[in-house]
Design a protein around this motif. Structure first.
Motif, PDB file in Angstrom:
ATOM      1  N   UNK A 198       0.812  -1.224   0.000  1.00 48.19           N
ATOM      2  CA  UNK A 198       0.000   0.000   0.000  1.00 48.19           C
ATOM      3  C   UNK A 198       0.839   1.266   0.000  1.00 48.19           C
ATOM      4  N   UNK A 199       1.940   1.271   0.759  1.00 53.76           N
ATOM      5  CA  UNK A 199       2.692   2.506   0.938  1.00 53.76           C
ATOM      6  C   UNK A 199       3.930   2.612   0.044  1.00 53.76           C
ATOM      7  N   UNK A 200       4.507   1.508  -0.340  1.00 52.03           N
ATOM      8  CA  UNK A 200       5.767   1.549  -1.088  1.00 52.03           C
ATOM      9  C   UNK A 200       5.593   1.187  -2.565  1.00 52.03           C
ATOM     10  N   UNK A 201       4.863   0.126  -2.854  1.00 48.72           N
ATOM     11  CA  UNK A 201       4.798  -0.383  -4.223  1.00 48.72           C
ATOM     12  C   UNK A 201       3.684   0.254  -5.043  1.00 48.72           C
ATOM     13  N   UNK A 202       2.485   0.313  -4.480  1.00 44.68           N
ATOM     14  CA  UNK A 202       1.350   0.838  -5.254  1.00 44.68           C
ATOM     15  C   UNK A 202       1.593   2.256  -5.761  1.00 44.68           C
ATOM     16  N   UNK A 203       2.113   3.200  -4.952  1.00 41.01           N
ATOM     17  CA  UNK A 203       2.357   4.548  -5.497  1.00 41.01           C
ATOM     18  C   UNK A 203       3.354   4.560  -6.653  1.00 41.01           C
ATOM     19  N   UNK A 204       4.283   3.606  -6.680  1.00 36.05           N
ATOM     20  CA  UNK A 204       5.310   3.596  -7.709  1.00 36.05           C
ATOM     21  C   UNK A 204       4.850   2.931  -9.008  1.00 36.05           C
ATOM     22  N   UNK A 205       3.859   2.070  -8.944  1.00 37.96           N
ATOM     23  CA  UNK A 205       3.358   1.413 -10.162  1.00 37.96           C
ATOM     24  C   UNK A 205       2.024   2.001 -10.598  1.00 37.96           C
ATOM     25  N   UNK A 206       1.553   3.032  -9.887  1.00 44.29           N
ATOM     26  CA  UNK A 206       0.241   3.594 -10.174  1.00 44.29           C
ATOM     27  C   UNK A 206       0.165   4.164 -11.588  1.00 44.29           C
ATOM     28  N   UNK A 207       1.239   4.802 -12.056  1.00 44.26           N
ATOM     29  CA  UNK A 207       1.231   5.368 -13.404  1.00 44.26           C
ATOM     30  C   UNK A 207       0.934   4.291 -14.445  1.00 44.26           C
ATOM     31  N   UNK A 208       1.657   3.184 -14.341  1.00 42.21           N
ATOM     32  CA  UNK A 208       1.458   2.074 -15.274  1.00 42.21           C
ATOM     33  C   UNK A 208       0.044   1.528 -15.179  1.00 42.21           C
ATOM     34  N   UNK A 209      -0.480   1.425 -13.971  1.00 46.77           N
ATOM     35  CA  UNK A 209      -1.817   0.862 -13.781  1.00 46.77           C
ATOM     36  C   UNK A 209      -2.897   1.786 -14.332  1.00 46.77           C
ATOM     37  N   UNK A 210      -2.708   3.092 -14.216  1.00 43.24           N
ATOM     38  CA  UNK A 210      -3.695   4.024 -14.751  1.00 43.24           C
ATOM     39  C   UNK A 210      -3.777   3.928 -16.279  1.00 43.24           C
ATOM     40  N   UNK A 211      -2.631   3.840 -16.928  1.00 44.25           N
ATOM     41  CA  UNK A 211      -2.629   3.677 -18.383  1.00 44.25           C
ATOM     42  C   UNK A 211      -3.264   2.341 -18.765  1.00 44.25           C
ATOM     43  N   UNK A 212      -2.913   1.300 -18.026  1.00 44.43           N
ATOM     44  CA  UNK A 212      -3.493  -0.014 -18.298  1.00 44.43           C
ATOM     45  C   UNK A 212      -5.001   0.006 -18.093  1.00 44.43           C
ATOM     46  N   UNK A 213      -5.462   0.743 -17.093  1.00 43.92           N
ATOM     47  CA  UNK A 213      -6.895   0.839 -16.853  1.00 43.92           C
ATOM     48  C   UNK A 213      -7.629   1.466 -18.024  1.00 43.92           C
ATOM     49  N   UNK A 214      -7.035   2.502 -18.616  1.00 43.78           N
ATOM     50  CA  UNK A 214      -7.655   3.109 -19.783  1.00 43.78           C
ATOM     51  C   UNK A 214      -7.766   2.138 -20.940  1.00 43.78           C
TER      52      UNK A 214
END
Length: 293
Positions: A198-214
């Motif tokens: 929640x605190x270390x990994x998710x903020x760092x991969x969020x960019x990739x996940x947002x693009x993937x979500x689109x």
């Protein structure tokens, strides 16, 4: 006498930097405008439609576009403009919720597997590979024909199947960070796996996940419309673009407008989502061609 101290210059936030980068792209702004227009029309469609989208008129069947019926009428005399406006509501509702579900469970599962590693990661990824090899459309049709065509069934089914591919993307993005110092430091401090995710990994991969979500959203819209085209999506008389195309494909030679306008609406929405996601990825410095899988 001059001072050696300097006033720190405020740097724009990451979100502001991304927005500035996207504003410099004409394609990004056009696609975002079209996407926003679709969302607004879906919300306010019931108050914008000039005709009842379910009303049939036997005296005005297959009328071409006119001042009275801007997009013409279909084979039942229904106003195509009103039905096209309403056609995106159910598709957007189902696919937005389905995409959120897919990204939620798929991201958490993929990040957790990337963090834990070991045999559990290996076994589950082989299971993911096996599931991805299955023709998903056949399973979708089987589940929906067995359980029903209610919205919640479509949301859960689409969310599950599309979340499987998200696992691979989230895991691949996580593997770039699990060996970094800040993750190792969190482990040394005795942080739980959930806290690290929640605190270390998710903020760092969020960019990739947002693009993937689109991208997943666009593909899910196409899948939902395909189901409607095959008769397994929304239930008539609820208007839907895929269902409208299916109902009028037999008369395309004599009334092309009945098929053209819902097809254009669906195409413009999917293309605008794809271009917006692509522009967002470029603004974030992500290369989709090198995305982790």
């Amino acid at each position: 006498m001059t001072s050696d101290t300097h006033t720190p210059v405020a740097r724009p936030s990451r979100a502001r930097q991304v927005w500035r980068s996207m504003r410099r792209s004409r394609a990004a702004m056009v696609s975002l405008s079209i996407l926003l227009l679709h969302l607004l029309l879906a919300v306010f469609a019931p108050w914008l439609t000039p005709w009842d989208w379910t009303a049939q008129d036997g005296y005005n069947m297959l009328q071409g576009p006119s001042a009275q019926h801007w997009f013409g009428t279909d084979n039942m005399g229904r106003d195509i403009f009103s039905r096209t406006l309403m056609g995106g509501r159910e598709a957007l509702k189902v696919t937005l919720l389905g995409t959120l579900l897919a990204m939620g469970w798929g991201s958490l599962t993929g990040i957790s597997l990337g963090l834990l590693g070991g045999r559990l990661d290996e076994w589950l990824m082989r299971a993911v590979d096996a599931l991805l090899a299955i023709p998903w459309l056949l399973f979708l049709l089987l589940i929906i024909s067995t359980v029903g065509q209610q919205s919640w069934v479509l949301i859960l089914t689409l969310g599950f199947f599309y979340g499987i591919a998200v696992i691979r993307v989230a895991r691949g993005a996580t593997l770039d960070f699990v060996a970094r110092d800040f993750v190792m430091a969190a482990r040394v401090r005795g942080e739980s796996n959930w806290t690290i995710v929640r605190q270390e990994l998710l903020p760092n991969v969020l960019d990739t996940l947002l693009v993937e979500g689109g991208m997943r959203w666009a593909w899910m819209l196409l899948a939902f419309s395909s189901l409607s085209f095959l008769g397994f999506g929304v239930v008539p008389p609820t208007p839907d673009w895929g269902l409208m195309i299916a109902d009028t494909r037999g008369i395309i030679s004599i009334a092309p407008w009945a098929t053209l306008f819902p097809a254009l609406a669906l195409s413009s929405l999917i293309i605008s989502i794809n271009l917006s996601a692509d522009a967002f990825g470029k603004a974030m410095g992500l290369d989709r061609a090198k995305a982790p899988v």
